[in-house]
Write an enzyme that holds these catalytic residues in place. Structure first.
Site, short mmCIF file in Angstrom:
data_model
loop_
_atom_site.label_atom_id
_atom_site.label_comp_id
_atom_site.label_asym_id
_atom_site.label_seq_id
_atom_site.Cartn_x
_atom_site.Cartn_y
_atom_site.Cartn_z
N SER A 101 -1.40 -14.61 44.85
CA SER A 101 -1.12 -15.07 46.25
C SER A 101 0.34 -15.21 46.53
O SER A 101 0.79 -15.97 46.21
CB SER A 101 -2.09 -16.14 46.82
OG SER A 101 -3.28 -16.05 46.32
N ARG A 127 -1.15 -26.81 46.31
CA ARG A 127 -0.22 -25.86 45.80
C ARG A 127 1.14 -26.42 45.90
O ARG A 127 2.35 -25.77 46.23
CB ARG A 127 -0.12 -24.48 46.41
CG ARG A 127 -1.50 -23.75 46.47
CD ARG A 127 -1.82 -23.13 45.03
NE ARG A 127 -2.90 -22.28 45.21
CZ ARG A 127 -4.22 -22.71 45.39
NH1 ARG A 127 -4.38 -24.00 44.96
NH2 ARG A 127 -5.32 -22.15 45.38
N GLU A 154 4.17 -18.81 48.91
CA GLU A 154 3.71 -19.76 47.50
C GLU A 154 4.69 -19.29 46.40
O GLU A 154 4.99 -20.30 45.83
CB GLU A 154 2.30 -19.14 47.45
CG GLU A 154 1.80 -20.18 46.16
CD GLU A 154 0.34 -19.92 45.93
OE1 GLU A 154 -0.55 -19.98 46.73
OE2 GLU A 154 -0.28 -19.46 44.79
P1 FAD Z 1 6.79 -18.99 36.31
O1 FAD Z 1 6.74 -17.89 37.45
O2 FAD Z 1 7.61 -18.45 34.96
O3 FAD Z 1 7.62 -20.11 37.15
C1 FAD Z 1 7.28 -20.58 38.33
C2 FAD Z 1 8.25 -21.82 38.84
O4 FAD Z 1 8.04 -22.77 37.84
C3 FAD Z 1 9.70 -21.36 38.58
O5 FAD Z 1 10.49 -22.01 39.76
C4 FAD Z 1 10.10 -21.68 37.36
O6 FAD Z 1 11.34 -22.09 37.27
C5 FAD Z 1 9.25 -23.36 37.23
N1 FAD Z 1 8.67 -23.54 35.98
C6 FAD Z 1 8.31 -23.01 34.93
N2 FAD Z 1 8.25 -23.47 33.94
C7 FAD Z 1 8.57 -24.69 33.93
C8 FAD Z 1 9.18 -25.79 33.05
N3 FAD Z 1 8.57 -25.84 31.93
N4 FAD Z 1 9.90 -26.63 33.71
C9 FAD Z 1 10.27 -26.72 34.70
N5 FAD Z 1 10.24 -25.65 35.81
C10 FAD Z 1 9.30 -24.57 35.48
N6 FAD Z 1 -1.70 -19.52 41.10
C11 FAD Z 1 -2.65 -20.37 41.47
O7 FAD Z 1 -2.46 -21.88 41.60
N7 FAD Z 1 -3.97 -20.35 41.37
C12 FAD Z 1 -4.45 -19.25 41.02
O8 FAD Z 1 -5.75 -18.66 40.89
C13 FAD Z 1 -3.45 -18.07 40.61
N8 FAD Z 1 -3.83 -16.82 40.26
C14 FAD Z 1 -2.94 -15.89 39.92
C15 FAD Z 1 -3.33 -14.68 39.61
C16 FAD Z 1 -2.37 -13.45 39.46
C17 FAD Z 1 -2.68 -12.11 39.00
C18 FAD Z 1 -1.03 -13.76 39.46
C19 FAD Z 1 0.00 -12.90 38.83
C20 FAD Z 1 -0.61 -15.28 39.63
C21 FAD Z 1 -1.69 -16.32 40.14
N9 FAD Z 1 -1.20 -17.40 40.31
C22 FAD Z 1 -2.41 -18.26 40.81
C23 FAD Z 1 0.22 -17.83 40.41
C24 FAD Z 1 0.75 -18.28 38.86
O9 FAD Z 1 -0.13 -17.84 37.99
C25 FAD Z 1 0.66 -19.86 38.75
O10 FAD Z 1 1.69 -20.45 39.59
C26 FAD Z 1 1.35 -20.07 37.08
O11 FAD Z 1 1.30 -21.60 37.22
C27 FAD Z 1 2.78 -19.83 37.04
O12 FAD Z 1 3.16 -19.94 35.79
P2 FAD Z 1 4.37 -19.35 34.94
O13 FAD Z 1 4.47 -19.98 33.85
O14 FAD Z 1 4.08 -17.62 35.05
O15 FAD Z 1 5.41 -19.68 36.03
P1 NAP Z 2 -11.90 -15.81 47.76
O1 NAP Z 2 -12.99 -16.74 47.18
O2 NAP Z 2 -11.99 -14.62 48.64
O3 NAP Z 2 -11.74 -16.89 49.14
C1 NAP Z 2 -10.75 -16.50 50.06
C2 NAP Z 2 -9.97 -17.92 50.47
O4 NAP Z 2 -10.91 -18.81 51.16
C3 NAP Z 2 -9.36 -18.71 49.41
O5 NAP Z 2 -8.01 -18.57 49.42
C4 NAP Z 2 -9.93 -19.92 49.53
O6 NAP Z 2 -8.85 -21.17 49.55
C5 NAP Z 2 -10.89 -20.23 50.63
N1 NAP Z 2 -12.14 -20.49 50.13
C6 NAP Z 2 -13.27 -19.67 49.80
N2 NAP Z 2 -14.34 -20.34 49.52
C7 NAP Z 2 -13.90 -21.81 49.81
C8 NAP Z 2 -14.67 -23.01 49.88
N3 NAP Z 2 -15.84 -23.12 49.46
N4 NAP Z 2 -14.10 -24.10 50.28
C9 NAP Z 2 -12.68 -24.01 50.46
N5 NAP Z 2 -12.16 -22.71 50.62
C10 NAP Z 2 -12.80 -21.83 50.40
O7 NAP Z 2 -10.61 -16.07 47.33
P2 NAP Z 2 -9.80 -15.16 46.17
O8 NAP Z 2 -8.73 -14.62 46.56
O9 NAP Z 2 -11.00 -14.28 45.69
O10 NAP Z 2 -9.44 -16.40 45.18
C11 NAP Z 2 -10.61 -16.87 44.40
C12 NAP Z 2 -9.66 -18.42 44.06
O11 NAP Z 2 -8.78 -18.24 43.06
C13 NAP Z 2 -9.17 -19.23 45.21
O12 NAP Z 2 -9.43 -20.61 44.86
C14 NAP Z 2 -7.79 -18.69 45.20
O13 NAP Z 2 -6.93 -19.83 45.48
C15 NAP Z 2 -7.41 -18.52 43.49
N6 NAP Z 2 -6.38 -17.52 43.53
C16 NAP Z 2 -5.19 -18.05 43.69
C17 NAP Z 2 -4.02 -17.04 43.50
C18 NAP Z 2 -2.57 -17.65 43.58
O14 NAP Z 2 -1.80 -16.94 43.11
N7 NAP Z 2 -2.47 -18.80 44.17
C19 NAP Z 2 -4.19 -15.86 43.28
C20 NAP Z 2 -5.52 -15.34 43.18
C21 NAP Z 2 -6.73 -16.20 43.29
P3 NAP Z 2 -8.31 -21.60 48.26
O15 NAP Z 2 -7.11 -20.44 47.82
O16 NAP Z 2 -7.57 -22.79 48.90
O17 NAP Z 2 -9.15 -22.05 47.17
#
Ligand code: FAD
Ligand code: NAP
Length: 337
Positions: free
Chosen positions: A237, A163, A333
């Site tokens: 998250s 991340r 995050e």
């Molecule tokens: P924004 O929120 O609009 O911006 C985020 C940051 O990036 C800000 O600092 C902004 O200035 C910068 N930015 C955006 N675009 C640009 C650009 N073109 N150039 C320079 N800077 C820029 N994240 C995960 O990694 N894994 C997941 O599974 C995941 N699941 C999610 C589930 C839900 C329900 C939600 C709400 C979020 C989740 N996220 C997840 C977080 C989010 O979706 C990601 O981080 C996504 O990449 C953000 O994109 P955005 O366009 O909305 O960014």
């Molecule tokens: P989950 O499957 O319930 O798992 C809980 C946590 O355990 C996750 O955060 C994941 O880490 C870790 N995990 C589970 N299985 C794993 C494996 N086999 N090896 C290593 N790590 C493991 O999680 P969840 O909330 O439903 O999310 C599912 C996936 O979507 C995850 O990868 C999570 O990161 C992603 N997600 C991200 C966001 C976001 O905003 N960043 C939001 C929703 C979901 P990791 O997070 O490192 O994968």
């Protein structure tokens, strides 16, 4: 392009926080970006929003807020095994995933249904279900505001981590990412070991594994446990999963026998932050208009017209409680503005 004044950002952040942007400008053409960002008549304090799904707005934004809506997917080249796609940063991430699947190009199917834009994907190297965007990113092109030129970073230059990337550090606030080049695979290698994917595929009675089936499994799991921001505001998250040494983990395990962990290297383990937060009793809690989601303790939600300050305060309370119960400092995050 029309510069607007005092615009509510409620519809431009998935938390649904109602603050205003002093000046607001949607950007639809990548080639307008250099001109815009060097225009001295525009406010020099600038914020870039894509899908607004990884930000917490704690105050009205002064200066100029740019909403990235640039579009375009170009097939740069292909060989027997791979395709290279140049994608405009304002494209919706999930639509790119679906586009790749339709064409049979593999590599990002496990990242289905992640909200937001393509340009934000390299920012935090989005990841889910055992796959990270860095595995498919060949290069990132951005307009550098200080250097006043386009720069292209190859995958190594981006310093991708968990991340994390250079865009959160050395290049923070300095660039507008305009394009991302993805290298996708014509021969898929499936990632199904993670979490509930296998169980979901069985449930779906999938006879022949495909990238389409994997994406559908991910979509089903995500839809069943994550709050839809259109229904209940959130930014996914809120905290990262902490990584600690195996030694610290062994000590913690003596006191908390059930603590789950995932080995990330010989001497480091990752702990699910959601579990730590749940153990502190926050799952489903309410604080004013904000709270913690009932099904996933890692997600803070907007329960009722919350403010960024309220969400921040709850995140602070969680941080401190986890710190005193487990001796672990969680890291946010979500980007705090
Ligand atoms: P924004 O929120 O609009 O911006 C985020 C940051 O990036 C800000 O600092 C902004 O200035 C910068 N930015 C955006 N675009 C640009 C650009 N073109 N150039 C320079 N800077 C820029 N994240 C995960 O990694 N894994 C997941 O599974 C995941 N699941 C999610 C589930 C839900 C329900 C939600 C709400 C979020 C989740 N996220 C997840 C977080 C989010 O979706 C990601 O981080 C996504 O990449 C953000 O994109 P955005 O366009 O909305 O960014
Ligand atoms: P989950 O499957 O319930 O798992 C809980 C946590 O355990 C996750 O955060 C994941 O880490 C870790 N995990 C589970 N299985 C794993 C494996 N086999 N090896 C290593 N790590 C493991 O999680 P969840 O909330 O439903 O999310 C599912 C996936 O979507 C995850 O990868 C999570 O990161 C992603 N997600 C991200 C966001 C976001 O905003 N960043 C939001 C929703 C979901 P990791 O997070 O490192 O994968």
């Amino acid at each position: 392009m029309q510069l607007q004044k005092n615009i509510s950002l409620k519809d431009y952040n998935t938390f649904g926080i109602d603050v205003t942007a002093e000046y607001f400008l949607p950007v639809t053409e990548s080639n307008h970006i250099p001109e815009l960002l060097t225009d001295s008549s525009l406010p020099q304090e600038q914020h870039i929003i894509g899908g607004g799904s990884n930000i917490l707005l704690t105050k009205n934004l002064s200066g100029l807020t740019l909403l990235n809506q640039t579009k375009g997917i170009e097939l740069l080249k292909e060989d027997n095994d791979y395709v290279w796609l140049k994608v405009a940063s304002g494209e919706v991430w999930h639509e790119l995933v679906m586009y790749a699947i339709e064409h049979g190009w593999a590599g990002i199917e496990n990242l289905a249904l992640i909200p937001g834009t393509v340009g934000a994907a390299p920012m935090q190297n989005i990841g889910a279900y055992g796959v990270e965007a860095k595995e498919a990113i060949e290069s990132v092109t951005a307009w550098h505001k200080e250097q006043q030129e386009f720069i292209t970073l190859n995958n190594n230059d981006c310093r991708f981590g968990y991340r994390d990337s250079i865009f959160k550090h050395d290049l923070k606030g300095k660039v507008f990412i305009t394009h991302v080049v993805f290298k996708l695979n014509k021969q898929p290698s499936f990632h199904t070991e993670y979490g509930a994917i296998k169980a979901e595929l069985e449930q779906m009675h999938v006879d022949e594994l495909s990238i389409k089936a994997i994406a559908q499994a991910v979509i089903n799991i995500r839809s069943s446990k994550l709050p839809d921001p259109k229904v209940i505001g959130n930014a996914g998250s809120f905290f990262k999963n902490p990584t600690i040494s195996t030694t610290q983990y062994e000590q913690l395990k003596q006191e908390h026998e059930q603590i789950p962990s995932y080995l990330v290297s010989d001497d480091m383990v990752k702990l699910p932050a959601g579990w730590l937060i749940e153990q502190c009793g926050f799952k489903g809690c309410t604080r004013g208009g904000t709270g913690v989601h009932e099904k996933q303790a890692l997600v803070l939600v907007n329960k009722n017209n919350t403010t960024g300050k309220e969400v921040w305060n709850l995140s602070e309370e969680i941080l401190q409680t986890v710190q005193s119960k487990f001796g672990i400092t969680l890291e946010r995050e979500v980007q705090i503005w």
